[in-house]
Design a protein around this motif. Structure first.
Motif, PDB file in Angstrom:
ATOM      1  N   ARG A  70      -5.526  18.632  95.216  1.00  0.00           N
ATOM      2  CA  ARG A  70      -6.677  19.543  95.213  1.00  0.00           C
ATOM      3  C   ARG A  70      -6.631  20.458  93.992  1.00  0.00           C
ATOM      4  O   ARG A  70      -7.645  20.708  93.355  1.00  0.00           O
ATOM      5  CB  ARG A  70      -6.685  20.355  96.508  1.00  0.00           C
ATOM      6  CG  ARG A  70      -7.770  21.408  96.587  1.00  0.00           C
ATOM      7  CD  ARG A  70      -7.759  22.088  97.939  1.00  0.00           C
ATOM      8  NE  ARG A  70      -8.603  23.270  97.969  1.00  0.00           N
ATOM      9  CZ  ARG A  70      -8.831  24.005  99.049  1.00  0.00           C
ATOM     10  NH1 ARG A  70      -8.258  23.673 100.191  1.00  0.00           N
ATOM     11  NH2 ARG A  70      -9.601  25.071  98.990  1.00  0.00           N
ATOM     12  N   ASN A 107      -6.963  18.085  90.623  1.00  0.00           N
ATOM     13  CA  ASN A 107      -8.248  17.445  90.388  1.00  0.00           C
ATOM     14  C   ASN A 107      -9.376  18.416  90.111  1.00  0.00           C
ATOM     15  O   ASN A 107     -10.443  17.999  89.635  1.00  0.00           O
ATOM     16  CB  ASN A 107      -8.616  16.565  91.588  1.00  0.00           C
ATOM     17  CG  ASN A 107      -7.673  15.393  91.768  1.00  0.00           C
ATOM     18  OD1 ASN A 107      -7.085  14.908  90.811  1.00  0.00           O
ATOM     19  ND2 ASN A 107      -7.501  14.948  92.999  1.00  0.00           N
ATOM     20  N   THR A 108      -9.179  19.691  90.415  1.00  0.00           N
ATOM     21  CA  THR A 108     -10.240  20.666  90.157  1.00  0.00           C
ATOM     22  C   THR A 108      -9.824  21.758  89.170  1.00  0.00           C
ATOM     23  O   THR A 108     -10.623  22.642  88.877  1.00  0.00           O
ATOM     24  CB  THR A 108     -10.685  21.335  91.467  1.00  0.00           C
ATOM     25  OG1 THR A 108      -9.541  21.903  92.126  1.00  0.00           O
ATOM     26  CG2 THR A 108     -11.337  20.339  92.396  1.00  0.00           C
ATOM     27  N   ARG A 133     -17.033  14.158  86.134  1.00  0.00           N
ATOM     28  CA  ARG A 133     -16.396  14.484  87.399  1.00  0.00           C
ATOM     29  C   ARG A 133     -17.417  14.913  88.437  1.00  0.00           C
ATOM     30  O   ARG A 133     -17.350  14.497  89.608  1.00  0.00           O
ATOM     31  CB  ARG A 133     -15.344  15.573  87.198  1.00  0.00           C
ATOM     32  CG  ARG A 133     -14.159  15.107  86.389  1.00  0.00           C
ATOM     33  CD  ARG A 133     -12.941  15.950  86.610  1.00  0.00           C
ATOM     34  NE  ARG A 133     -11.793  15.392  85.898  1.00  0.00           N
ATOM     35  CZ  ARG A 133     -10.550  15.778  86.083  1.00  0.00           C
ATOM     36  NH1 ARG A 133     -10.281  16.712  86.978  1.00  0.00           N
ATOM     37  NH2 ARG A 133      -9.559  15.241  85.402  1.00  0.00           N
ATOM     38  N   SER A 139     -10.436  16.488  95.580  1.00  0.00           N
ATOM     39  CA  SER A 139     -11.177  17.070  94.463  1.00  0.00           C
ATOM     40  C   SER A 139     -12.528  17.607  94.907  1.00  0.00           C
ATOM     41  O   SER A 139     -12.993  18.646  94.411  1.00  0.00           O
ATOM     42  CB  SER A 139     -11.354  16.032  93.350  1.00  0.00           C
ATOM     43  OG  SER A 139     -12.096  14.917  93.815  1.00  0.00           O
TER      44      SER A 139
END
Length: 599
Positions: free
Chosen positions: A379, A382-383, A413, A490
């Motif tokens: 988490r 991915n962000t 994304r 994400s």
């Protein structure tokens, strides 16, 4: 089910083959570098590497910083293995190893044990080993910054004649492969044949520590076994992409093992503070031919906390992309005109990319082994690009070498989250209404397996790691792993960071984030703050309207947006009714640094 089978039988071969054709099309577009890297590997097997760096007797002096929380005895044992692998790595020049503990007061006995071990550990001439740290936790990026500051103080006191030229980063749970340091730095100092520039940052080749992805069939059919083999598969595929040959350049390096020039690393705190002074009027004047404020002449003070956030390695990758090399030094001056920015961007795209990769610099790292810990890690991973891009946002309109790839990658994304979300929402419903679209969607699920099969097969060959053939066993469950740990993690992080109250990762304590003055998009947080202040303005009449209503920083009536992230303090909705806080001037609620950053 009968209607679904009938539809599969009824639709012609063109429709059934469409997903496979689509799959191969995506592979040829987004993984076309495999078709270059595979023949190159075959050439290497027959004739040796074409771009191999010859061993050098001397290299620039380097500092290797190893940050750690160090809260458990097994973490200490893991760190000692990491340090041993660095001490035995045969780096041919001066090497400074600095272990920086983030908040050693939380485990003083471990810190004392580490210091005692470091003082008694014998090492060859030219290698220095130091242990330092901060009493309270400040976050991994600030632990790194403290380790560098500690060594700078040693240099200023005359213990060493000069500060090392190269900065190397690794984790406290990573084991360096043979000659990994030398091979990594050799790639860094190698000059481009056309521009004459050295690389600005080099990524290493990372694997799962101890090959733990395979511990027999019984382990393979456990949750931990599936997680580890999927992670090892991901690492193998990701290493191929780090060759940085695709149309859109990479904007990141793995924090587990990379190196850059110290001048680039040291410029980050001041550069991030400098770009905060850029405004819309500067952009307009720049397009009219007026120069931007000079970075080198800027008197803005450094803000080390600005390098802290959800990640530190991406910040260094962004700095490496921004750096230009002239007269033997790295510079961060903005392009003089849009034409200069265009030329710099084209040069970065087609001639000399800042981020390089050294496949022979191997490192073996650990990874979470539970669903909860892995989900939390992914988490954040991915962000993190959203938050880091926000810190560099004011620089992107001028530094197009970073602006183009950063914006394109963010767009891709968001597009991935939107389209994949629609796909996963439609898939369950499609089974109750078989149609041509249903068949196509089912085919796309199959394509995930086909794509992952192609990627891992190519990666095993390109990396020369056919001995890891058991990674092919990860393919059947790879779509499920991608759904949970790539898409869901994400998507949840992006929703929190963009639409809700910010993505709370705990990677850095709130005190560090507040001092850095960074922020999040967090639309719901900003709407709530505006509603709070508007109610007080209507009922009490002591809150003037201003942009701070929709801001993130602390005001006389509202806390900083990070307050409570790591302390657990949760200010209620009606906390705005409290009297203005001491030290604030109610007539100037957005009076800059004092009201915005706090202490």
């Amino acid at each position: 089910m009968e209607s679904l089978l009938w539809s599969l039988h009824a639709w012609d071969g063109l429709l059934l083959s469409a997903p496979l054709v689509h799959c191969l099309f995506l592979f040829s577009i987004f993984a076309w570098d495999h078709f270059y890297l595979l023949p190159r590997h075959m050439w290497t097997l027959a004739f040796g590497r074409m771009d191999r760096c010859e061993p050098q007797d001397t290299l620039p002096s380097a500092v290797l910083v190893i940050p750690s929380l160090l809260r458990k005895w097994d973490e200490l044992a893991s760190m000692l293995c990491t340090v041993e692998s660095a001490l035995m790595n045969s780096y041919p020049s001066e090497l400074f190893i600095v272990i920086s503990i983030d908040g050693y007061d939380d485990a003083p006995e471990l810190y004392s044990e580490l210091r005692s071990w470091a003082e008694s550990r014998e090492r060859r001439p030219g290698i220095w080993l130091y242990v330092t740290g901060t009493p309270g936790r400040r976050g991994k990026p600030m632990a790194i910054e403290h380790g560098v500051k500690f060594l700078r103080e040693r240099v200023s006191k005359g213990y060493h004649p000069r500060f090392p030229e190269v900065y190397i980063s690794t984790d406290a749970d990573a084991d360096l492969g043979p000659d990994a340091l030398r091979k990594l730095v050799q790639r860094l100092v190698r000059r481009h044949p056309l521009t004459g520039w050295p690389a600005r940052a080099v990524a290493g080749n990372f694997y799962l520590r101890g090959n733990r992805f395979w511990q027999g069939w019984r382990h393979f059919f456990t949750v931990e076994g599936q997680l580890t083999i999927q992670i090892a598969r991901e690492y193998m595929i990701a290493n191929v992409a780090r060759h940085n040959l695709r149309p859109i350049p990479l904007c990141g390096v793995p924090g587990v093992f990379y190196c850059t020039w110290y001048d680039i690393f040291a410029a980050a705190p001041k550069f991030l503070a400098y770009i905060r002074t850029l405004r819309l009027r500067h952009w307009v004047l720049w397009w009219l031919g007026f120069p931007l404020p000079s970075f080198s002449a800027s008197t803005v003070p450094e803000i080390p906390e600005l390098i802290a956030g959800d990640t530190d390695d991406t910040v260094m990758a962004f700095m490496a992309i921004l750096a230009t090399f002239k007269n033997g030094r790295f510079h961060f001056e903005p392009p003089r005109t849009p034409l200069h920015a265009l030329w710099a961007m084209l040069r970065a795209l087609w001639i000399d990319r800042a981020l390089k990769y050294e496949p022979e610099a191997r490192v073996y790292t650990s990874s979470p082994t539970t669903i909860k810990s892995l989900f939390r890690q992914r988490r954040r991973w991915n962000t993190a690009r959203i938050e880091v891009t926000g810190r560099f946002w004011r620089a992107l309109p001028f530094y197009w070498t970073l602006g183009l790839p950063a914006i394109v990658i963010l767009f891709l994304r968001f597009r991935y989250w939107f389209l994949t979300g629609l796909f996963y929402l439609y898939l369950p419903a499609s089974f109750f209404n078989p149609s041509g679209l249903t068949i196509f969607v089912i085919g796309l699920c199959t394509c995930q397996i086909v794509l992952n099969s192609l990627l891992i097969a190519f990666a095993l060959v390109i990396n020369g790691d056919l001995r890891y053939w058991r990674l092919l066993l990860a393919i059947p469950f790879s779509p499920l792993h991608a759904f949970v740990f790539a898409f869901v993690s994400s998507f949840v992080g992006a929703v929190h960071d963009v639409l809700l109250f910010g993505n709370v990762t705990g990677f850095a304590p709130e005190s560090t984030l507040i001092r850095g003055g960074s922020s999040r998009i967090a639309l719901l947080f900003r709407i709530r703050r505006a509603l709070q202040l508007s109610l007080r303005a209507i009922l009490r009449g002591d809150v003037p309207f201003g942009a701070f209503w929709f801001g993130w920083r602390e005001t006389p009536w509202t806390p900083n947006g990070y307050e409570g992230w790591t302390t657990g303090k949760k200010p209620g909705f009606f906390s705005v009714w409290h009297q203005p806080r001491p030290g604030f001037d109610p007539s100037r609620p957005s009076s800059g640094r004092g009201a915005g950053i706090g202490s």
